[in-house]
Design a protein around this motif. Sequence first.
Motif, PDB file in Angstrom:
ATOM      1  N   LEU A   8      -2.453  -3.923  22.897  1.00 31.73           N
ATOM      2  CA  LEU A   8      -1.668  -4.856  23.948  1.00 31.73           C
ATOM      3  C   LEU A   8      -0.511  -5.260  23.573  1.00 31.73           C
ATOM      4  O   LEU A   8      -0.539  -6.380  22.490  1.00 31.73           O
ATOM      5  CB  LEU A   8      -2.502  -5.410  25.219  1.00 31.73           C
ATOM      6  CG  LEU A   8      -3.236  -4.496  25.292  1.00 31.73           C
ATOM      7  CD1 LEU A   8      -4.446  -5.919  26.417  1.00 31.73           C
ATOM      8  CD2 LEU A   8      -3.538  -3.185  25.772  1.00 31.73           C
ATOM      9  N   ASN A  23       3.221  -8.040  25.491  1.00 32.26           N
ATOM     10  CA  ASN A  23       2.581  -8.884  27.568  1.00 32.26           C
ATOM     11  C   ASN A  23       2.725  -8.038  27.937  1.00 32.26           C
ATOM     12  O   ASN A  23       3.410  -7.182  28.429  1.00 32.26           O
ATOM     13  CB  ASN A  23       3.761 -10.127  26.691  1.00 32.26           C
ATOM     14  CG  ASN A  23       3.248 -11.362  27.417  1.00 32.26           C
ATOM     15  OD1 ASN A  23       2.822 -11.698  28.209  1.00 32.26           O
ATOM     16  ND2 ASN A  23       4.802 -11.491  28.167  1.00 32.26           N
ATOM     17  N   GLY A  24       1.936  -8.684  29.245  1.00 36.63           N
ATOM     18  CA  GLY A  24       2.339  -8.226  30.524  1.00 36.63           C
ATOM     19  C   GLY A  24       1.248  -6.561  30.928  1.00 36.63           C
ATOM     20  O   GLY A  24       1.075  -6.141  31.587  1.00 36.63           O
ATOM     21  N   GLU A  25       0.352  -6.797  29.492  1.00 40.20           N
ATOM     22  CA  GLU A  25      -0.061  -5.802  29.630  1.00 40.20           C
ATOM     23  C   GLU A  25      -1.866  -5.710  30.264  1.00 40.20           C
ATOM     24  O   GLU A  25      -1.743  -6.795  29.401  1.00 40.20           O
ATOM     25  CB  GLU A  25       0.073  -3.943  28.676  1.00 40.20           C
ATOM     26  CG  GLU A  25       1.049  -3.776  28.466  1.00 40.20           C
ATOM     27  CD  GLU A  25       1.019  -2.387  27.199  1.00 40.20           C
ATOM     28  OE1 GLU A  25       2.067  -1.911  26.980  1.00 40.20           O
ATOM     29  OE2 GLU A  25       0.604  -2.936  26.507  1.00 40.20           O
ATOM     30  N   LYS A  26      -2.342  -5.013  30.528  1.00 41.10           N
ATOM     31  CA  LYS A  26      -3.727  -5.324  30.886  1.00 41.10           C
ATOM     32  C   LYS A  26      -4.487  -4.527  29.531  1.00 41.10           C
ATOM     33  O   LYS A  26      -4.995  -3.048  30.485  1.00 41.10           O
ATOM     34  CB  LYS A  26      -4.298  -5.342  32.362  1.00 41.10           C
ATOM     35  CG  LYS A  26      -3.005  -6.090  33.067  1.00 41.10           C
ATOM     36  CD  LYS A  26      -3.097  -7.739  33.390  1.00 41.10           C
ATOM     37  CE  LYS A  26      -2.627  -8.536  33.719  1.00 41.10           C
ATOM     38  NZ  LYS A  26      -2.515  -9.885  33.457  1.00 41.10           N
ATOM     39  N   GLY A  27      -5.650  -4.770  29.936  1.00 38.76           N
ATOM     40  CA  GLY A  27      -6.930  -3.652  28.945  1.00 38.76           C
ATOM     41  C   GLY A  27      -7.843  -5.240  28.502  1.00 38.76           C
ATOM     42  O   GLY A  27      -8.054  -6.138  28.756  1.00 38.76           O
ATOM     43  N   THR A  53      -3.619  -9.184  22.849  1.00 43.46           N
ATOM     44  CA  THR A  53      -1.970  -8.850  22.500  1.00 43.46           C
ATOM     45  C   THR A  53      -1.950  -9.213  21.413  1.00 43.46           C
ATOM     46  O   THR A  53      -2.099 -10.202  20.603  1.00 43.46           O
ATOM     47  CB  THR A  53      -1.206  -9.608  23.683  1.00 43.46           C
ATOM     48  OG1 THR A  53      -1.135 -10.678  23.842  1.00 43.46           O
ATOM     49  CG2 THR A  53      -1.695  -9.056  25.267  1.00 43.46           C
ATOM     50  N   TRP A  55      -1.759   0.876  19.567  1.00 40.48           N
ATOM     51  CA  TRP A  55      -1.874   1.508  20.345  1.00 40.48           C
ATOM     52  C   TRP A  55       0.028   2.574  19.890  1.00 40.48           C
ATOM     53  O   TRP A  55       1.172   2.114  19.845  1.00 40.48           O
ATOM     54  CB  TRP A  55      -1.296   1.174  22.027  1.00 40.48           C
ATOM     55  CG  TRP A  55      -0.103   2.274  23.121  1.00 40.48           C
ATOM     56  CD1 TRP A  55       0.686   2.448  23.083  1.00 40.48           C
ATOM     57  CD2 TRP A  55      -1.313   3.457  23.728  1.00 40.48           C
ATOM     58  NE1 TRP A  55       0.833   3.074  24.725  1.00 40.48           N
ATOM     59  CE2 TRP A  55      -0.048   3.888  24.588  1.00 40.48           C
ATOM     60  CE3 TRP A  55      -2.085   3.607  24.033  1.00 40.48           C
ATOM     61  CZ2 TRP A  55      -0.612   5.085  25.580  1.00 40.48           C
ATOM     62  CZ3 TRP A  55      -2.876   4.304  24.661  1.00 40.48           C
ATOM     63  CH2 TRP A  55      -2.368   5.666  25.381  1.00 40.48           C
ATOM     64  N   HIS A  87       3.933   2.913  20.991  1.00 47.33           N
ATOM     65  CA  HIS A  87       3.817   1.256  20.519  1.00 47.33           C
ATOM     66  C   HIS A  87       4.586   1.566  18.967  1.00 47.33           C
ATOM     67  O   HIS A  87       3.885   2.091  18.545  1.00 47.33           O
ATOM     68  CB  HIS A  87       3.214   0.466  20.551  1.00 47.33           C
ATOM     69  CG  HIS A  87       2.771  -0.381  23.005  1.00 47.33           C
ATOM     70  ND1 HIS A  87       4.004  -0.193  23.069  1.00 47.33           N
ATOM     71  CD2 HIS A  87       1.883  -1.115  22.944  1.00 47.33           C
ATOM     72  CE1 HIS A  87       3.103  -0.746  24.813  1.00 47.33           C
ATOM     73  NE2 HIS A  87       1.975  -1.073  24.195  1.00 47.33           N
ATOM     74  N   ASP A 130       7.665  -3.611  18.097  1.00 47.72           N
ATOM     75  CA  ASP A 130       7.480  -4.004  19.432  1.00 47.72           C
ATOM     76  C   ASP A 130       6.215  -5.237  19.447  1.00 47.72           C
ATOM     77  O   ASP A 130       6.677  -6.422  19.477  1.00 47.72           O
ATOM     78  CB  ASP A 130       6.447  -3.292  20.267  1.00 47.72           C
ATOM     79  CG  ASP A 130       7.825  -1.738  20.905  1.00 47.72           C
ATOM     80  OD1 ASP A 130       8.909  -2.005  21.192  1.00 47.72           O
ATOM     81  OD2 ASP A 130       6.891  -0.977  21.002  1.00 47.72           O
TER      82      ASP A 130
END
Length: 243
Positions: free
Chosen positions: A181, A183-187, A191, A213, A216, A220
């Motif tokens: 992930l 920053n700010g993504e959930k799962g 991160t 992912w 991305h 990133d």
Amino acid sequence: MICVKLTILGSHGPYPGVDGACSGYLLEDNDLNVLIDCGSGVISRYQRFHDLRDLKYIILTHLHSDHMSDMLVLRYAVDIMMRKGYIKEPINVFCPSEPVKVLEELNFNGVFKIKNIDEDLKLNIGNLNISFKKVEHPVSTFAVKFNDGQRTFVFSSDTVYCDDIVSFAENSDLFLCDGNLLNGEKGPHLTARQAAEISKEALCKKLIITHLWPQHTVEDYVKEASEVIHDVNIAKPFDVYYI
């Protein structure tokens, strides 16, 4: 001194991007080779380096498809090769005991000799001492540590931030860590920043971020992790690391 060698076979998750492959890592020590995870596309890539007849040990850190789906085609290959006499013994497979329905898929014509892993299991394969630590993921999942008496390699598998992975990775020479992930993504994953924070807190000598992912970019991941540490490595196909 002969170094233990890690080759990235696949680093995408939870699906392979264009020309990619999911979780799969080849660990080699002298004539010994251990396959860590066996996601989509990994068996094809393994054969760039070794014949399937040389595959004796597989560790599956958990039984999500992106970490083990190629086992379902490998079983056919091994079954046929055993019948032809090319392979004499089943492959040793170390994996969690659940999900049971997935595990049952691996019980196929005796091609795999399965041993379930837990935190009490200690393996000695060649010069490698191998131990496991349960981490936090929706299914039973284990980080794995390899030590040859001088150097240590730790793979986090899939996890969220937890104290156990920090202590387990402490002072490792090479830390391969989930950083799916941003920053700010959930799962149910770390991160890139959290992977770097764990590496820094655990005093790891080198960090490789994996389970990427596909949408991305490498840039990133590097940008986010570099806010914490300077030496950031992103797992890319066929990259080699000496431990």
